[in-house]
Design a protein around this motif. Structure first.
Motif, short mmCIF file in Angstrom:
data_model
loop_
_atom_site.label_atom_id
_atom_site.label_comp_id
_atom_site.label_asym_id
_atom_site.label_seq_id
_atom_site.Cartn_x
_atom_site.Cartn_y
_atom_site.Cartn_z
N VAL A 108 0.83 -1.21 0.00
CA VAL A 108 0.00 0.00 0.00
C VAL A 108 0.87 1.26 0.00
O VAL A 108 0.55 2.25 -0.67
CB VAL A 108 -0.94 -0.01 1.23
N ALA A 109 1.99 1.22 0.73
CA ALA A 109 2.81 2.41 0.91
C ALA A 109 3.62 2.76 -0.34
O ALA A 109 3.81 3.95 -0.66
CB ALA A 109 3.75 2.22 2.10
N THR A 110 4.12 1.76 -1.05
CA THR A 110 5.00 2.03 -2.19
C THR A 110 4.31 2.81 -3.30
O THR A 110 4.85 3.82 -3.78
CB THR A 110 5.56 0.71 -2.74
N PRO A 111 3.11 2.42 -3.75
CA PRO A 111 2.44 3.25 -4.78
C PRO A 111 2.15 4.67 -4.29
O PRO A 111 2.19 5.61 -5.09
CB PRO A 111 1.14 2.48 -5.05
N ALA A 112 1.86 4.82 -2.98
CA ALA A 112 1.60 6.15 -2.46
C ALA A 112 2.85 7.02 -2.54
O ALA A 112 2.78 8.20 -2.90
CB ALA A 112 1.10 6.06 -1.02
N GLY A 113 4.01 6.44 -2.21
CA GLY A 113 5.25 7.20 -2.32
C GLY A 113 5.55 7.60 -3.75
O GLY A 113 5.96 8.74 -4.02
N LEU A 114 5.33 6.68 -4.68
CA LEU A 114 5.54 6.99 -6.10
C LEU A 114 4.60 8.09 -6.57
O LEU A 114 5.00 9.00 -7.31
CB LEU A 114 5.34 5.73 -6.93
N ALA A 115 3.34 8.02 -6.13
CA ALA A 115 2.36 9.03 -6.54
C ALA A 115 2.71 10.40 -5.99
O ALA A 115 2.65 11.41 -6.70
CB ALA A 115 0.96 8.61 -6.08
N PHE A 116 3.11 10.47 -4.72
CA PHE A 116 3.48 11.75 -4.12
C PHE A 116 4.72 12.33 -4.79
O PHE A 116 4.83 13.55 -4.95
CB PHE A 116 3.69 11.59 -2.61
N ALA A 117 5.66 11.45 -5.16
CA ALA A 117 6.86 11.92 -5.86
C ALA A 117 6.50 12.47 -7.24
O ALA A 117 7.05 13.47 -7.69
CB ALA A 117 7.87 10.79 -5.98
N ARG A 118 5.57 11.80 -7.91
CA ARG A 118 5.15 12.24 -9.24
C ARG A 118 4.44 13.60 -9.18
O ARG A 118 4.64 14.46 -10.05
CB ARG A 118 4.21 11.19 -9.85
N ILE A 119 3.66 13.81 -8.13
CA ILE A 119 2.93 15.07 -7.98
C ILE A 119 3.87 16.22 -7.62
O ILE A 119 3.63 17.37 -7.96
CB ILE A 119 1.83 14.92 -6.91
N GLY A 120 4.97 15.89 -6.93
CA GLY A 120 5.92 16.91 -6.52
C GLY A 120 5.74 17.38 -5.09
O GLY A 120 6.21 18.46 -4.73
N ILE A 121 5.11 16.56 -4.24
CA ILE A 121 4.93 16.91 -2.83
C ILE A 121 6.26 16.74 -2.10
O ILE A 121 6.98 15.77 -2.33
CB ILE A 121 3.84 16.03 -2.21
N PRO A 122 6.62 17.68 -1.20
CA PRO A 122 7.88 17.54 -0.46
C PRO A 122 7.94 16.26 0.35
O PRO A 122 6.92 15.77 0.85
CB PRO A 122 7.88 18.78 0.46
N VAL A 123 9.12 15.69 0.47
CA VAL A 123 9.38 14.46 1.22
C VAL A 123 8.35 13.38 0.85
O VAL A 123 7.66 12.85 1.72
CB VAL A 123 9.37 14.71 2.75
N PRO A 124 8.24 13.02 -0.41
CA PRO A 124 7.16 12.14 -0.85
C PRO A 124 7.24 10.75 -0.23
O PRO A 124 6.19 10.13 0.01
CB PRO A 124 7.34 12.08 -2.37
N TRP A 125 8.45 10.24 0.01
CA TRP A 125 8.57 8.87 0.50
C TRP A 125 8.31 8.74 1.99
O TRP A 125 8.28 7.62 2.52
CB TRP A 125 9.93 8.29 0.13
N LEU A 126 8.11 9.85 2.68
CA LEU A 126 7.61 9.79 4.05
C LEU A 126 6.13 10.12 4.08
O LEU A 126 5.33 9.41 4.69
CB LEU A 126 8.40 10.72 4.96
N LEU A 127 5.74 11.20 3.40
CA LEU A 127 4.34 11.63 3.46
C LEU A 127 3.41 10.69 2.71
O LEU A 127 2.27 10.46 3.14
CB LEU A 127 4.22 13.05 2.91
N GLY A 128 3.87 10.13 1.57
CA GLY A 128 3.01 9.21 0.82
C GLY A 128 2.66 7.97 1.62
O GLY A 128 1.48 7.65 1.81
N PRO A 129 3.65 7.21 2.11
CA PRO A 129 3.34 6.05 2.96
C PRO A 129 2.59 6.41 4.23
O PRO A 129 1.74 5.65 4.69
CB PRO A 129 4.72 5.47 3.28
N LEU A 130 2.88 7.59 4.80
CA LEU A 130 2.15 8.00 6.00
C LEU A 130 0.67 8.18 5.67
O LEU A 130 -0.20 7.70 6.41
CB LEU A 130 2.74 9.30 6.54
N PHE A 131 0.37 8.85 4.56
CA PHE A 131 -1.02 9.07 4.17
C PHE A 131 -1.70 7.75 3.83
O PHE A 131 -2.86 7.52 4.22
CB PHE A 131 -1.05 10.01 2.97
N ALA A 132 -0.99 6.85 3.13
CA ALA A 132 -1.57 5.55 2.79
C ALA A 132 -1.84 4.72 4.05
O ALA A 132 -2.89 4.08 4.17
CB ALA A 132 -0.62 4.80 1.86
#
Length: 380
Positions: free
Chosen positions: A36-60
């Motif tokens: 669940v966390a890995t696609p969220a990190g990729l998506a946040f990185a693609r969008i350009g959100i700061p610190v995507p690999w922490l915030l994406g998995p956190l949100f997921a």
């Protein structure tokens, strides 16, 4: 003396079965969280959100916990490895000549850091009084810079890692978006204060032996943290060992994918601990923290102005170096505006280093003095 009671083969088998089932369930949960966390990190990185690999998995992880209405557990061993890797990574980010770049301005810089720390304590105090957040959580959520590392160690210091993450990354987002906009519009008014562009030092090139040196630094640091009983020793031990190596001239490239994995582990571990009771409290917390961060940014601008007056540092450089976090964004803006990127990095990194070393001690004292999580649970 009674004779020892020996387990029967059936009891031994049942014990092994229960242990295997427990570890199997934990492994299954860990794999599911990772999926669940890995696609969220990729998506946040693609969008350009700061610190995507922490915030994406956190949100997921947050959505996962809220949807299933139960917390999920990332194994303690994974959390330990992630913190050790982050300690090594942040230790390697410190420029070897950071004190040479600051030079005779170090006393003024130390005073700036001290005032910033006091402002952070004041921010945490106001969060405690107005948002009913315990002081340790409020303080750690207010420390400018090193957001990922602060979030990673907050749980071990008696704070609520979930709220620390919310407070830290709300500040990061506000600083990253507001400060560049403000500086770019104010730059024409202070154009005469720009200094020649100095290239940012090139990072070390990656070599195969670095993958051997990184875990060695982490293991030595974990041992040091345990022997010295450092607060948040799983992070602080590797960080201290690596920082000493960096200041001695050690040059190691930390792979981006490894750092992303460590961030994702920390983010997922925090996100999966959210629940609806905490979500119901966030509205008040977000409003108060947004107001406090805007005041903190104004205070940082005033500190930068004062720093430029007592030193020969140009105003734009001093302002960007004194901002409460968002180092990567500040360095990029300094390059665009013709400021001094290495000096901006040095100011940010010295503050980051001093607050990161002293912050865990202050947070542990606050947690012991005011009850840490118990206060938070009482106010929930």
């Amino acid at each position: 003396m009674p004779s020892p009671r020996w387990k029967t083969p059936r009891q031994i088998g049942r014990s092994l079965w229960l242990r295997a089932r427990h570890h199997g369930r934990a492994l299954g949960e860990c794999i599911l969280i990772g999926l669940v966390a890995t696609p969220a990190g990729l998506a946040f990185a693609r969008i350009g959100i700061p610190v995507p690999w922490l915030l994406g998995p956190l949100f997921a992880g947050l959505l996962m916990a809220l949807a299933t209405r139960r917390p999920w557990r990332v194994p303690r061993s994974v959390h330990t490895v992630a913190q050790a890797l982050m300690g090594v990574a942040f230790g390697l980010r410190l420029p070897p000549d950071v004190f040479g770049i600051i030079g005779p301005r170090l006393p003024a810089m130390a005073l700036l850091v001290l005032v910033t720390a006091l402002l952070s304590i004041g921010n945490g105090f106001l969060l405690w009084r107005w948002a009913r957040i315990d002081p340790a959580t409020g303080f750690l959520g207010s420390i400018p810079g090193a957001a990922g590392s602060i979030v990673a160690v907050s749980g071990d210091l008696g704070a609520d890692a979930r709220l620390v993450a919310v407070l830290q990354y709300l500040r990061v987002l506000l600083v990253a978006f507001v400060t560049p906009f403000a500086v770019q519009h104010l730059a024409p008014l202070i154009a005469g204060s720009n200094s020649p562009v100095v290239p940012v030092p090139e990072p070390a090139s990656f070599q195969a032996w670095h993958l051997v040196a990184i875990p060695i630094l982490g293991l030595v640091g974990l041992g040091l943290g345990r022997v010295l009983h450092l607060p948040a020793g799983m992070f602080m031990g590797p960080f201290v060992v690596t920082t000493l190596g960096t200041l001695s001239g050690l040059r190691i490239a930390f792979p981006g994918w490894l750092f992303a994995g460590a961030l994702a582990s920390v983010g997922a571990a925090i996100g999966t601990q959210f629940d609806w009771a905490l979500i119901s409290r966030l509205g008040r917390v977000l409003v108060i923290q947004t107001s406090l961060v805007m005041l903190l940014m104004l205070a940082a601008a005033g500190l930068g102005y004062a720093f430029s007056l007592v030193t020969d540092v140009p105003l734009v450089t001093a302002f960007l170096g004194s901002t409460p976090g968002g180092m990567d964004a500040m360095i990029a803006v300094s390059i665009e505006l013709g400021a001094d990127p290495p000096f901006v990095m040095a100011m940010q990194m010295i503050r980051f280093f001093l607050l990161l070393v002293t912050g865990p001690w202050v947070a542990r004292w606050l947690a012991g003095r005011f009850g840490g999580r118990r206060a938070d649970a009482k106010n929930a």
